[in-house]
Design an enzyme around this catalytic site. Structure first.
Site, PDB file in Angstrom:
ATOM      1  N   ASP A  96     -36.850  30.218   3.966  1.00 20.12           N
ATOM      2  CA  ASP A  96     -36.961  28.782   4.216  1.00 20.12           C
ATOM      3  C   ASP A  96     -35.585  28.253   4.609  1.00 20.12           C
ATOM      4  O   ASP A  96     -34.612  28.994   4.639  1.00 20.12           O
ATOM      5  CB  ASP A  96     -37.528  28.061   2.990  1.00 20.12           C
ATOM      6  CG  ASP A  96     -36.668  28.240   1.751  1.00 20.12           C
ATOM      7  OD1 ASP A  96     -35.515  28.696   1.881  1.00 20.12           O
ATOM      8  OD2 ASP A  96     -37.142  27.922   0.648  1.00 20.12           O
ATOM      9  N   GLY A  99     -33.982  23.121   2.929  1.00 19.14           N
ATOM     10  CA  GLY A  99     -34.205  21.679   2.952  1.00 19.14           C
ATOM     11  C   GLY A  99     -35.006  21.162   1.779  1.00 19.14           C
ATOM     12  O   GLY A  99     -34.650  20.151   1.166  1.00 19.14           O
ATOM     13  N   PHE A 100     -36.089  21.859   1.426  1.00 19.53           N
ATOM     14  CA  PHE A 100     -36.948  21.363   0.352  1.00 19.53           C
ATOM     15  C   PHE A 100     -36.190  21.308  -0.969  1.00 19.53           C
ATOM     16  O   PHE A 100     -36.316  20.348  -1.732  1.00 19.53           O
ATOM     17  CB  PHE A 100     -38.192  22.241   0.206  1.00 19.53           C
ATOM     18  CG  PHE A 100     -39.144  21.748  -0.844  1.00 19.53           C
ATOM     19  CD1 PHE A 100     -40.008  20.696  -0.570  1.00 19.53           C
ATOM     20  CD2 PHE A 100     -39.160  22.305  -2.116  1.00 19.53           C
ATOM     21  CE1 PHE A 100     -40.882  20.215  -1.546  1.00 19.53           C
ATOM     22  CE2 PHE A 100     -40.030  21.838  -3.094  1.00 19.53           C
ATOM     23  CZ  PHE A 100     -40.886  20.786  -2.806  1.00 19.53           C
ATOM     24  N   ASP A 150     -35.120  20.692   8.011  1.00 16.41           N
ATOM     25  CA  ASP A 150     -35.928  19.482   8.178  1.00 16.41           C
ATOM     26  C   ASP A 150     -35.755  18.579   6.974  1.00 16.41           C
ATOM     27  O   ASP A 150     -35.271  19.000   5.931  1.00 16.41           O
ATOM     28  CB  ASP A 150     -37.413  19.845   8.325  1.00 16.41           C
ATOM     29  CG  ASP A 150     -37.973  20.484   7.066  1.00 16.41           C
ATOM     30  OD1 ASP A 150     -37.246  21.304   6.445  1.00 16.41           O
ATOM     31  OD2 ASP A 150     -39.102  20.175   6.673  1.00 16.41           O
ATOM     32  N   GLN A 193     -43.552  17.531  10.402  1.00 17.43           N
ATOM     33  CA  GLN A 193     -43.603  16.589   9.285  1.00 17.43           C
ATOM     34  C   GLN A 193     -44.397  15.352   9.719  1.00 17.43           C
ATOM     35  O   GLN A 193     -44.991  15.336  10.793  1.00 17.43           O
ATOM     36  CB  GLN A 193     -42.189  16.225   8.839  1.00 17.43           C
ATOM     37  CG  GLN A 193     -41.412  17.360   8.193  1.00 17.43           C
ATOM     38  CD  GLN A 193     -41.880  17.672   6.780  1.00 17.43           C
ATOM     39  OE1 GLN A 193     -42.753  17.011   6.209  1.00 17.43           O
ATOM     40  NE2 GLN A 193     -41.302  18.717   6.193  1.00 17.43           N
ATOM     41  N   GLY A 220     -44.292  19.117   4.236  1.00 21.17           N
ATOM     42  CA  GLY A 220     -44.585  17.815   3.646  1.00 21.17           C
ATOM     43  C   GLY A 220     -45.938  17.718   2.984  1.00 21.17           C
ATOM     44  O   GLY A 220     -46.440  16.608   2.763  1.00 21.17           O
ATOM     45  N   ASP A 270     -47.327  30.263   1.310  1.00 24.79           N
ATOM     46  CA  ASP A 270     -46.462  30.772   0.243  1.00 24.79           C
ATOM     47  C   ASP A 270     -46.495  29.803  -0.925  1.00 24.79           C
ATOM     48  O   ASP A 270     -46.781  28.611  -0.747  1.00 24.79           O
ATOM     49  CB  ASP A 270     -45.007  30.902   0.722  1.00 24.79           C
ATOM     50  CG  ASP A 270     -44.285  29.563   0.657  1.00 24.79           C
ATOM     51  OD1 ASP A 270     -43.543  29.334  -0.314  1.00 24.79           O
ATOM     52  OD2 ASP A 270     -44.495  28.718   1.556  1.00 24.79           O
ATOM     53  N   CYS A 313     -55.373  45.115 -14.574  1.00 24.63           N
ATOM     54  CA  CYS A 313     -56.763  45.111 -15.042  1.00 24.63           C
ATOM     55  C   CYS A 313     -57.323  46.522 -15.206  1.00 24.63           C
ATOM     56  O   CYS A 313     -58.261  46.733 -15.978  1.00 24.63           O
ATOM     57  CB  CYS A 313     -57.634  44.294 -14.091  1.00 24.63           C
ATOM     58  SG  CYS A 313     -57.237  42.527 -14.131  1.00 24.63           S
ATOM     59  N   HIS A 339     -50.871  40.735 -11.764  1.00 24.76           N
ATOM     60  CA  HIS A 339     -52.286  40.389 -11.583  1.00 24.76           C
ATOM     61  C   HIS A 339     -52.446  39.150 -10.710  1.00 24.76           C
ATOM     62  O   HIS A 339     -53.268  39.137  -9.777  1.00 24.76           O
ATOM     63  CB  HIS A 339     -52.968  40.155 -12.927  1.00 24.76           C
ATOM     64  CG  HIS A 339     -54.312  39.503 -12.773  1.00 24.76           C
ATOM     65  ND1 HIS A 339     -55.440  40.194 -12.373  1.00 24.76           N
ATOM     66  CD2 HIS A 339     -54.696  38.202 -12.885  1.00 24.76           C
ATOM     67  CE1 HIS A 339     -56.464  39.351 -12.271  1.00 24.76           C
ATOM     68  NE2 HIS A 339     -56.035  38.148 -12.574  1.00 24.76           N
TER      69      HIS A 339
END
Length: 380
Positions: A96, A99-100, A150, A193, A220, A270, A313, A339
């Site tokens: 990425d 920015g986030f 961004d 965005q 966004g 993701d 499992c 899992h």
């Protein structure tokens, strides 16, 4: 962009929805789509080895530019031979833009046309991240797929603010393209965005499509809006994007959101959700959410999910995993994390088959009913 190292190949469209089966070709291999990408924030998917990720069918993983820039540093990773060598992962990596993470530091950041000033969350020092710097860091990391820098406005920001924000994001995208020093072995995606405003999403998409990125992200979303609002934005946004390029919905990992995103034409997803909830003993199963730490599982000698054939499992019981978690043993977190990741990777495998069989809507209906979703409580 025919010289791009990232190519999308459409294999089949589902007859009744916008879903599509395809594959994405990168310098480190090809992976099928739709695909869920496990998140390796610090160049590791928490508690999982690269071998385990390959075993479960993760064709691509995500690493975080912001965190790797701060520690251990992108230049160190470049000297190590790039992220693939550094973390011993020979398959595709997506990074990425950072920015986030910067925008999540709402109390300590300042946005200007040049970039964003913020406080380093590790030591409080003042940092500056620009579109050019975000690209330079990712060029050093050597990921197969990079993201443009961004601004991620909150979903319910006023219209005028969001309009200014997307226009700046478009200018930043152009600056990032110019700064990109490795266009022949790293593909740079643009990020659309516009919050919940259709005309602003269209303006953002048109700006970015005109720059001819090899792929497009929808940003966004999954930032506090309802499931219905997210679907509505996808309904009008994905048709704005080229059919011959990958479409990536950022930060989405709830099972119903994955299926609904695929129905609306998304190829890549993701989210940290599967590993984050696993650390608290919360597991995704074919019959809904299961909190294995609960007392009712103390003497339950059955697998987490009776319909799952993952390593966890196939080998361990709810009672044993509960014991490990209650005793704060790391192996318990490894088992629940494996899992949950397998569950989402395998869900996408089933979704791909449903697209091939043209019965994705029936698959969704059956899955939602078994998982126990209802309108009053989604419970991811």
């Amino acid at each position: 962009m025919s010289t791009s190292p990232i190519q999308y190949r459409l294999i089949k469209k589902e007859k009744h929805t916008g879903a599509r089966l395809g594959e994405i070709i990168t310098p480190h291999g090809t992976f099928p789509t739709p695909m869920f990408m496990p998140v390796g924030t610090q160049a590791t998917v928490k508690t999982q080895s690269p071998e385990e990720l390959k075993q479960m069918g993760s064709g691509i993983i995500l690493a975080n530019t912001y965190h790797l820039w701060l520690r251990p540093g992108d230049e160190l990773i470049a000297r190590a031979g790039g992220l693939h060598t550094f973390m011993n992962w020979d398959q595709p990596i997506l990074t990425d833009s950072g920015g986030f993470q910067v925008y999540s530091l709402a109390d300590s950041r300042n946005i200007t046309e040049e970039g964003v000033t913020f406080k380093n969350h590790l030591n409080g020092s003042k940092m500056f991240l620009s579109p050019e710097k975000a690209i330079s860091i990712q060029n050093n990391l050597g990921s197969d797929i990079m993201m443009s820098f961004d601004e991620c406005p909150q979903f319910y920001q006023p219209y005028d603010y969001v309009k200014k924000s997307i226009e700046r994001t478009s200018r930043w995208a152009e600056r990032g393209l110019k700064a990109h020093s490795r266009p022949h072995d790293q593909g740079l995606f643009g990020i659309v965005q516009g919050a919940g405003f259709e005309d602003l999403r269209r303006q953002s998409a048109q700006d970015l499509v005109s720059m001819d990125f090899p792929g497009y992200s929808i940003g966004g979303l999954a930032v506090g809006e309802s499931h219905e609002e997210m679907n509505a934005v996808l309904d009008f946004t994905t048709p704005m994007l080229p059919e011959n390029k990958p479409r990536y919905l950022m930060g989405v990992g709830a099972p119903d959101s994955l299926i609904d995103g695929v129905i609306r034409g998304v190829d890549m997803f993701d989210c940290v959700l599967p590993t984050r909830i696993a650390r608290n003993g919360t597991c995704m199963t074919s019959e809904g959410r299961l909190v294995v730490k609960n007392a009712q599982f103390e003497e339950d000698f059955t697998p987490l999910d009776h319909d799952c054939d993952c390593y966890t499992c196939s080998n361990y019981t709810r009672a044993y995993i509960r014991h490990l978690l209650k005793a704060d043993e790391t192996f318990g977190i490894r088992l629940t994390s494996y899992h949950n990741l397998y569950f989402l990777v395998n869900l996408m495998k089933k979704v791909r088959q449903a697209i091939m069989d043209d019965n994705l809507l029936e698959f969704r209906e059956d899955f939602i009913e078994r998982y126990g979703y209802n309108k009053s409580s989604r419970n991811f």
